[in-house]
Design a protein around this motif. Structure first.
Motif, PDB file in Angstrom:
ATOM      1  N   ASP A 484       0.830  -1.207   0.000  1.00 19.63           N
ATOM      2  CA  ASP A 484       0.000   0.000   0.000  1.00 19.63           C
ATOM      3  C   ASP A 484       0.861   1.253   0.000  1.00 19.63           C
ATOM      4  OD1 ASP A 484       0.926  -0.641   2.557  1.00 19.63           O
ATOM      5  OD2 ASP A 484      -0.725   0.386   3.553  1.00 19.63           O
ATOM      6  N   ARG A 488       5.333   4.385   6.120  1.00 17.93           N
ATOM      7  CA  ARG A 488       4.900   4.332   7.519  1.00 17.93           C
ATOM      8  C   ARG A 488       4.964   2.900   8.057  1.00 17.93           C
ATOM      9  NH1 ARG A 488      -1.026   5.860   5.629  1.00 17.93           N
ATOM     10  NH2 ARG A 488      -1.868   3.778   5.202  1.00 17.93           N
ATOM     11  N   GLU A 490       3.516   0.276   7.998  1.00 19.45           N
ATOM     12  CA  GLU A 490       2.502  -0.549   7.350  1.00 19.45           C
ATOM     13  C   GLU A 490       3.165  -1.349   6.219  1.00 19.45           C
ATOM     14  OE1 GLU A 490      -1.154   1.466   7.086  1.00 19.45           O
ATOM     15  OE2 GLU A 490      -2.231  -0.308   6.417  1.00 19.45           O
ATOM     16  N   ASP A 497      -5.924  -2.511  -2.762  1.00 13.34           N
ATOM     17  CA  ASP A 497      -5.082  -1.595  -3.526  1.00 13.34           C
ATOM     18  C   ASP A 497      -4.550  -2.295  -4.775  1.00 13.34           C
ATOM     19  OD1 ASP A 497      -5.235  -1.139  -0.707  1.00 13.34           O
ATOM     20  OD2 ASP A 497      -3.775   0.458  -0.882  1.00 13.34           O
ATOM     21  N   TYR A 600     -14.390  -2.609   3.808  1.00 18.77           N
ATOM     22  CA  TYR A 600     -13.781  -1.272   3.842  1.00 18.77           C
ATOM     23  C   TYR A 600     -14.605  -0.260   3.050  1.00 18.77           C
ATOM     24  CZ  TYR A 600      -9.682  -3.260   6.010  1.00 18.77           C
ATOM     25  OH  TYR A 600      -8.844  -3.877   6.889  1.00 18.77           O
ATOM     26  N   HIS A 781       0.932   6.228  -2.475  1.00 19.72           N
ATOM     27  CA  HIS A 781      -0.097   5.189  -2.383  1.00 19.72           C
ATOM     28  C   HIS A 781      -0.710   5.085  -3.771  1.00 19.72           C
ATOM     29  CE1 HIS A 781      -1.308   3.781   1.641  1.00 19.72           C
ATOM     30  NE2 HIS A 781      -2.452   3.380   1.099  1.00 19.72           N
TER      31      HIS A 781
HETATM   32  C1  BGC Z   1      -3.970   0.895   3.782  1.00 24.25           C
HETATM   33  C2  BGC Z   1      -4.802   0.814   2.547  1.00 24.25           C
HETATM   34  C3  BGC Z   1      -5.720  -0.330   2.684  1.00 24.25           C
HETATM   35  C4  BGC Z   1      -6.596   0.020   3.835  1.00 24.25           C
HETATM   36  C5  BGC Z   1      -7.718  -0.890   4.082  1.00 24.25           C
HETATM   37  C6  BGC Z   1      -4.853   1.142   4.940  1.00 24.25           C
HETATM   38  O1  BGC Z   1      -4.210   1.233   6.127  1.00 24.25           O
HETATM   39  O2  BGC Z   1      -2.969   1.824   3.672  1.00 24.25           O
HETATM   40  O3  BGC Z   1      -4.305   1.229   1.416  1.00 24.25           O
HETATM   41  O4  BGC Z   1      -6.379  -0.735   1.559  1.00 24.25           O
HETATM   42  O5  BGC Z   1      -5.884   0.223   5.008  1.00 24.25           O
HETATM   43  O6  BGC Z   1      -8.799  -0.204   3.875  1.00 24.25           O
END
Ligand code: BGC
Length: 907
Positions: A484, A488, A490, A497, A600, A781
């Motif tokens: 993603d 950070r 993550e 994505d 989401y 992103h």
């Molecule tokens: C990520 C996204 C991902 C999302 C889920 C985020 O923290 O960076 O790109 O798809 O969480 O909704």
């Protein structure tokens, strides 16, 4: 005499030349690849597939037949002792032709070549030979032992392992097979083996762990030292949320097997075992999120050379760990691809010393520094400066993203980290001895080494910058898995994505091998009930099942099939696809309506406080049921392609039922959608979820919404479909309006703010310089970059035909709008270069296309009158006129391979 000699020589050359042209024509077979790689070494695909291209100066070239031959050596090609000879096979297949010869054994190499017959029945010469070589195919082929540090691993610290050996005879060839729990760098006699980074790569380690194979023949001498550095990486370093670590295991370990073949036919194998020595060293910490601490004072001078005294090092500890999950890589390795020089060095209002790389990039910096022993330089990384012009890292959340180098004090020292990467445009230096200059820092750009395949450009420089930013977003986030973001805490393989961006990605770079590898982890980590985890590799403990995220397991293989003509990926991933559809069916139950669950939704969609438009919140269940339908329909289609007839019918029926329910629940009798957002309209239109008699009304309301808002309101789910669905309802004008808008929210707003990558949020940095919430504000992103697909296929008009995948048949259909006066795209397909470019001069439209050999194209010329079209400056032939199809607007023609230029004045 001399004169005659020269002439004779001249005559000889001439004769040879004419013989060549006679025998081979101007058509050759080139670009041989095996499993998407040129001459791969160390693969484990038993029946690898071959592809080639036909290079020709002629037009209308089609392959009518091919012949492949495979042998154990170059010399044996053409002899009787071949491993396989396909014989002359009628047909035009030149992509992914399966090897059907004797299966190769571990470590065996085979050479292959191919010749083809074209539609004029001319045979080419045999191609240059290419090869592939197998890796270690059974876990029993591994005699090496996993080795580790006897003591407990210290968090973050790297291990150094070494062994010396003698290669006593004359060496014919040598291969090293290597992998690790954690990340490794391997060295032989002081030199790094291969230039891959972040090996063994990131997979679902406990189910699939890659080993690499390197040809090290040229690196060996008589007395040899082999050494490795081990870091934690994804295997056991800090990863995912909070202080989460040791996700896959608690101990770093190394597995090495070096096989030397001597010219006398004997061989010797050096393996990792208890005789290896292990020590700590200068890398005190290496963390993907937090960076690296390197104390050069602790370097072990000479540890990579034979003769080093390692008597104070401990013996390595052999540990029990399975080898059953070892696999050869199918993807592309991460490499240092590019070096970037900083464009300025400055002092911020806060007094910080900062360098600007001029590009938000992913990798690290190479630091050159001179100073005293013990001087400490701290290097920090940021994507942006804040409003006041200071270095800003709040959006990195808990990632420290800091490299620290402690000098040994020996002249100019050079530092590059080993097992970390940063996402940054700005570099802050602290504690630098003396005054740093631009020359002290070089940016090293790393990413998966995908071949660039696509370019798009047009007459609008802001759109060109957007395209560059999309490509940079892809580079920065295709780091062994599609992530993603790169900065950070993550950096995970978010499925949603990847799904929305896959087609754009496949225009810009060759992602065939990259996705082939990752999709295996998608399948490996899918849960028994078919639920697809949110991130792959799954490091979030099985959380998943979100609509539009989970669908990655169907949409990505479909993309690879469409773009590369790869049917095998559909077969390999079919079980995973089916499991996901069954997961949705189970949740939807007997009424075919999927409610509940965690989704989401249209992630990070535009929201406003205006009373007349409270925010583009699209009903999550509407999205879920739209995707349920679309994915089920796609799986039905895939089932029929791979010969699963019963499944195909079953899923077609299921899709029909889902569609009926969708219409019942979400489309009012008067033609409104229950959730009246651009995303809802885009989904219903793109996926074909509307009853015939409602289509017009829905299109009207969709267009009205876009006009009323004057801008996009979509998030991750709606954005990729927005412009294409406007095109689908004949409103390119509105799509171009959205594309060319410069104010927030739009694609070009970040560009006007100086963005060099795609932002996670439409307003990552606001016009007043303030930022979006620190909790979610990446400046790299790629998801919104999914507009790239529309630039290629609609604006430039270069489109794949899913019915003849791999660009075997190409759809050319350019669209003028947005005040553009030209646009062009180029794409390196598996058959060769495809081009589509137009130019508008007053009312004169010039359109050029290139169709590679062994493919065909259908060109749709907008606003054209057949009588006025010139082809390569001449009126269309009577024969062409007879075959073309003209509507009130467009003219459509079918063409064979070649390059064509059309010009006419627009109606
Ligand atoms: C990520 C996204 C991902 C999302 C889920 C985020 O923290 O960076 O790109 O798809 O969480 O909704």
């Amino acid at each position: 005499m001399k004169y005659i000699k020269i002439n004779l020589r001249y005559f000889g050359i001439l004769l040879l030349f004419s013989l060549c042209t006679l025998a081979f024509g101007k058509t050759n077979v080139t670009s041989l690849v095996c499993e998407y790689h040129t001459n791969p070494v160390g693969i484990d695909v038993r029946q690898p597939r071959f592809s080639w291209q036909i290079s020709t100066t002629e037009s209308n070239v089609q392959q009518k037949a091919y012949e492949i031959r495979v042998a154990g050596s170059k010399e044996d090609l053409g002899k009787k002792s071949v491993l396989w000879s396909s014989g002359k096979v009628e047909g035009s297949q030149s992509v992914n032709v399966e090897y059907k010869g004797t299966l190769l054994k571990s470590m065996q190499r085979a050479y292959w070549q191919v010749r083809v017959w074209d539609n004029k029945n001319k045979a080419t010469a045999w191609s240059q030979p290419a090869y592939w070589e197998m890796g270690l195919l059974e876990s029993s082929s591994w005699t090496a032992k996993w080795i580790a540090m006897p003591k407990e691993d210290i968090a973050g610290q790297c291990l150094y392992l070494r062994k010396e050996f003698v290669a006593s005879k004359s060496i014919q060839s040598a291969r090293v097979y290597v992998t690790s729990l954690g990340l490794y760098q391997l060295f032989l006699n002081g030199k790094k083996v291969g230039n891959d980074l972040f090996t063994p790569g990131w997979t679902s380690f406990n189910k699939r762990l890659q080993y690499q194979t390197y040809d090290v023949t040229a690196m060996l001498g008589k007395k040899n030292a082999i050494g490795a550095i081990l870091g934690e990486g994804w295997y056991k370093g800090r990863l995912a949320w909070e202080k989460n670590r040791d996700i896959y295991g608690k101990k770093k370990a190394l597995l090495v097997q070096l096989v030397i073949h001597y010219t006398d036919g004997t061989s010797q194998t050096i393996v990792s075992d208890k005789d290896w020595k292990v020590s700590d060293g200068p890398i005190l910490q290496a963390s993907i999120y937090d960076g690296e601490i390197y104390d050069a004072r602790l370097e072990k001078e000479g540890w990579l050379s034979a003769g080093f005294d390692d008597s104070k090092w401990t013996n390595a500890l052999p540990i029990e760990h399975s080898k059953d999950m070892l696999v050869a890589p199918q993807g592309v390795p991460v490499k240092a691809i590019e070096e970037i020089k900083p464009i300025r060095i400055f002092t911020t209002p806060k007094g910080e010393t900062v360098l600007d790389m001029g590009q938000n990039m992913v990798g690290w910096v190479r630091l050159k520094v001179s100073g005293k022993k013990g001087d400490q330089v701290t290097i920090k990384f940021a994507e942006v400066l804040d409003k006041a012009g200071n270095f800003y890292t709040d959006n990195l959340r808990s990632a420290k993203s800091t490299d620290i180098y402690i000098l040994k004090g020996q002249g100019e020292e050079t530092f590059e980290p080993h097992f970390t990467f940063h996402g940054f445009r700005y570099v802050k230096l602290e504690g630098f001895p003396g005054t740093p200059e631009l020359r002290n820092v070089i940016g090293i750009v790393i990413h998966s080494d995908m071949k660039p395949t696509g370019t798009f450009s047009c007459s609008d420089s802001l759109i060109n910058k957007l395209q560059k930013n999309i490509q940079w977003g892809q580079k920065g986030n295709f780091l062994d898995v599609p992530t993603d973001c790169p900065q950070r805490d993550e950096r995970l393989g978010w499925t949603g994505d990847a799904q929305v961006f896959s087609m754009t990605a496949a225009y810009n770079f060759d992602v065939s091998a990259f996705y082939t590898k990752w999709l295996k982890d998608v399948a490996a980590d899918q849960l028994p009930d078919g639920k697809v985890p949110h991130v792959i590799p799954d490091v979030l403990g099985g959380q998943g099942g979100s609509t539009a995220w989970g669908d990655v397991c169907v949409i990505l293989p479909w993309t690879v099939y469409k773009v590369y003509g790869d049917k095998r990926i559909l077969e390999v991933q079919y079980k995973s696809m089916k499991a996901w559809v069954e997961y949705m069916r189970e949740r939807a139950g007997d009424d075919y309506f999927w409610t509940g669950g965690y989704h989401y939704g249209d992630w990070l969609a535009f929201a406003s406080d205006r009373s007349d438009y409270p925010g583009a919140t699209t009903d999550k269940e509407l999205i879920a049921n739209a995707y349920f339908y679309n994915t089920t329909r796609l799986v039905s289609k895939i089932a029929s392609i791979i010969g699963q007839k019963a499944d195909s019918e079953k899923y077609a029926q299921l899709a029909d039922n889902v569609k009926k329910v969708f219409i019942h629940e979400y489309v009012t009798p008067s033609g409104r959608l229950v959730s009246e957002t651009q995303t809802a309209y885009a989904l219903a239109i793109s996926f074909g979820l509307l009853p015939e008699n409602q289509k017009g009304k829905v299109a009207e309301l969709f267009a009205e919404d876009v006009v009323k808002m004057g801008h996009l309101t979509t998030g991750f789910v709606g954005t990729p479909l927005l412009c294409s669905s406007l095109s689908a309802i004949g409103r390119d004008d509105l799509a171009f309006k959205l594309l060319t808008r410069k104010e927030y929210p739009s694609w070009l707003y970040p560009v006007t703010q100086g963005a060099t990558t795609i932002w996670e949020r439409w307003d990552g940095q606001k016009p007043d310089g303030s930022f979006q919430s620190v909790s979610m504000n990446s400046f790299n992103h790629y998801a919104y970059g999914a507009i790239g697909e529309w630039l290629y296929n609609r604006v430039a008009g270069l489109n794949v035909d899913p019915n003849e995948p791999g660009y075997k048949h190409i759809l050319f259909s350019p669209h003028v709008g947005g005040g553009l006066t030209n646009a062009k795209a180029e794409f390196q397909s598996v058959y060769g270069t495809v081009k589509s470019g137009w130019e508008l001069k007053d009312k004169n439209f010039i359109y050029s296309v290139t169709i590679p050999a062994n493919t065909t194209g259908t060109v749709t010329l907008p606003n054209a009158d057949p009588e006025k079209i010139l082809l390569n400056s001449l009126p269309l032939s009577q024969e062409m006129k007879k075959k073309l199809v003209a509507t009130s607007n467009d003219v459509t023609l079918n063409l064979g391979s070649g390059t064509y230029q059309f010009s006419y004045s627009i109606k």
